[in-house]
Design an enzyme around this catalytic site. Sequence first.
Site, PDB file in Angstrom:
ATOM      1  N   SER A 147      18.039   0.387 -26.496  1.00  0.00           N
ATOM      2  CA  SER A 147      18.166   1.541 -26.684  1.00  0.00           C
ATOM      3  C   SER A 147      19.363   1.750 -27.937  1.00  0.00           C
ATOM      4  CB  SER A 147      18.735   2.152 -25.500  1.00  0.00           C
ATOM      5  OG  SER A 147      19.582   3.375 -25.817  1.00  0.00           O
TER       6      SER A 147
ATOM      7  N   LYS B 278     -18.008   8.996 -34.959  1.00  0.00           N
ATOM      8  CA  LYS B 278     -17.450   7.850 -35.388  1.00  0.00           C
ATOM      9  C   LYS B 278     -15.930   7.828 -35.510  1.00  0.00           C
ATOM     10  CE  LYS B 278     -20.759   7.977 -38.858  1.00  0.00           C
ATOM     11  NZ  LYS B 278     -21.117   9.294 -38.198  1.00  0.00           N
TER      12      LYS B 278
ATOM     13  N   GLU C 121       4.610   0.201 -21.763  1.00  0.00           N
ATOM     14  CA  GLU C 121       4.529   1.675 -21.777  1.00  0.00           C
ATOM     15  C   GLU C 121       3.661   2.562 -22.808  1.00  0.00           C
ATOM     16  OE1 GLU C 121       8.390   3.191 -22.130  1.00  0.00           O
ATOM     17  OE2 GLU C 121       9.347   2.121 -20.083  1.00  0.00           O
TER      18      GLU C 121
ATOM     19  N   THR D 251       0.922  -1.337  -0.140  1.00  0.00           N
ATOM     20  CA  THR D 251      -0.055   0.050   0.052  1.00  0.00           C
ATOM     21  C   THR D 251       0.915   1.183   0.064  1.00  0.00           C
ATOM     22  OG1 THR D 251      -0.166   0.156   2.444  1.00  0.00           O
ATOM     23  CG2 THR D 251      -1.590  -1.152   1.371  1.00  0.00           C
ATOM     24  N   HIS D 252       0.568   2.220  -0.821  1.00  0.00           N
ATOM     25  CA  HIS D 252       1.457   3.553  -0.685  1.00  0.00           C
ATOM     26  C   HIS D 252       2.780   3.132  -1.694  1.00  0.00           C
ATOM     27  CE1 HIS D 252      -1.501   5.451   1.993  1.00  0.00           C
ATOM     28  NE2 HIS D 252      -1.490   4.191   2.703  1.00  0.00           N
TER      29      HIS D 252
ATOM     30  N   LYS E  29      20.561  -1.972 -22.192  1.00  0.00           N
ATOM     31  CA  LYS E  29      19.007  -1.404 -22.173  1.00  0.00           C
ATOM     32  C   LYS E  29      18.173  -2.547 -22.814  1.00  0.00           C
ATOM     33  CE  LYS E  29      17.411   1.521 -20.162  1.00  0.00           C
ATOM     34  NZ  LYS E  29      17.059   2.888 -20.726  1.00  0.00           N
TER      35      LYS E  29
HETATM   36  N1  ARG Z   1     -22.379  11.357 -42.749  1.00  0.00           N
HETATM   37  C1  ARG Z   1     -23.433  11.498 -41.634  1.00  0.00           C
HETATM   38  C2  ARG Z   1     -23.167  11.167 -40.444  1.00  0.00           C
HETATM   39  O1  ARG Z   1     -22.136  10.348 -40.252  1.00  0.00           O
HETATM   40  C3  ARG Z   1     -24.624  10.573 -42.167  1.00  0.00           C
HETATM   41  C4  ARG Z   1     -25.934  11.427 -41.633  1.00  0.00           C
HETATM   42  C5  ARG Z   1     -26.289  12.577 -42.425  1.00  0.00           C
HETATM   43  N2  ARG Z   1     -27.394  13.261 -42.217  1.00  0.00           N
HETATM   44  C6  ARG Z   1     -27.695  14.578 -42.471  1.00  0.00           C
HETATM   45  N3  ARG Z   1     -28.897  14.987 -42.178  1.00  0.00           N
HETATM   46  N4  ARG Z   1     -26.688  15.342 -43.116  1.00  0.00           N
HETATM   47  O2  ARG Z   1     -23.668  11.617 -39.190  1.00  0.00           O
END
Ligand code: ARG
Length: 460
Positions: A276, A324, A289, A154-155, A282
């Site tokens: 290294s 995305k 890491e 601990t610590h 090394k």
């Molecule tokens: N490329 C757009 C996205 O990934 C698709 C949906 C587009 N819809 C719109 N009304 N512009 O969100």
Amino acid sequence: MQLWQGRFKKSLSKTTNDFNSSISFDSRMYRQDIAGSIAHATMLGETGIIKKSQADNIVRGLKDILGDIEAGKLTFDPDCEDIHTFIEGELTKRIGDDGKRLHTARSRNDQVAVDIRLYLRGETDILIKLLEKLVCVISDKALEYYDTVMPGYTHLQRAQPITFGHHLLAYGEMFMRDIARLRDCKKRMNQNPLGSCALAGTTYPIDRFMTSELLGFDAPTSNSLDGVSDRDFCMELAGDLSIVMVHLSRFSEEMIMWCSWEFKFAELDDAFSTGSSIMPQKKNPDIAELVRGKSGRVFGDTMALLTAMKGIALAYNKDMQEDKEAVFDAVDSVKMCLTAFTPMLATMTVLKNKMRSAAAGGFINATDCADYLTKKGVPFRDAYKATGALVARCIDLGTDLEGLPLEEYQAVHPVFDEGVYEAINLEKCVADRTSYGGPAPENVRIQAENLKIRVKENQL
Ligand code: ARG
């Protein structure tokens, strides 16, 4: 190419088009986009919204496109706005007017929501598999080192003796919780937004239960505004993956320490170490890491998603296109980290003697010395104080509790007798810690075997 021609007199400038476009990062969802469109077209045909023959043409065209992409015969057009635009455009190019019927009773807003859910559903399954593999390696290693005595900290100060198997199983529990979280996240992810359309559903007699079934979703989402504006499943997945990274990062940090000359509890296989360019001696734990370092970007992805979502009014806003890259990066990073980490752990050499000798220093058995007095009837607080005085005496004399003569013990408390030496023996200190969840070798063996059963039988 844009789908929204008709209202506009000019097209977008090249730079604006590039800024607006997402095809460079959403093209990875082509399979899901095609699957969603096949389900939609099938439903349109079955419900009579379009003719069966038209639906069949669309499905055939989409299957051809899929085959050509997989065969490398069709490449994505970087000038397209997104993968949805590209596939619909290609379909119409191939089959003519029937292709233009595909988007009946659908919007890209529900289309993209379907695609991400389908894509992340598959990725979540892969992540769960990778975590299960890691838990199996942890369980094997814990069985191998079920009775290897090491200092517990601990610590970062030596605290009480444990076993290396016990230490590993702590990580096993963390990754089991990660698996449980991902499975739970998948339940909410696996709802079908298709049919929410742009935001307000549709006047066509669509069958959302049919598309749900065709796409393997548990049910259609219940509110069309929520269907197109919900990205909770992205935030939730990235949040769950951030916790995975916390666990991997802590484990990496410990491996890095164990491999240092100051500890030398373990050595990584050459295949997971680097040298290294200047210092010939090394052997660096770069892979560990890098895993630790990558935790930062996954946390960043989570923060990017939360921030992108927090201020946008219902329903779809273009801000949501930012989901995305963030969630894909979180998924890709964790997959890479797990793929590197699991074999690194599996091939790690454990230097048992070094662990044992580290456990022998630092008065790690002081609690056991106090417990010895307590078991002879001395109140714990008094026993604690007496043992503290003994530790201070050891420091003065330059010895440890094992080396301190009995007279010294008795000078501090008359209840001490020869039995104290057995009570503070490290192996015994560990073996007696049989409380449920404790580090006694027998406990560890059972827990390690259980862990393997739990992961195989999916009992999280
Ligand atoms: N490329 C757009 C996205 O990934 C698709 C949906 C587009 N819809 C719109 N009304 N512009 O969100």
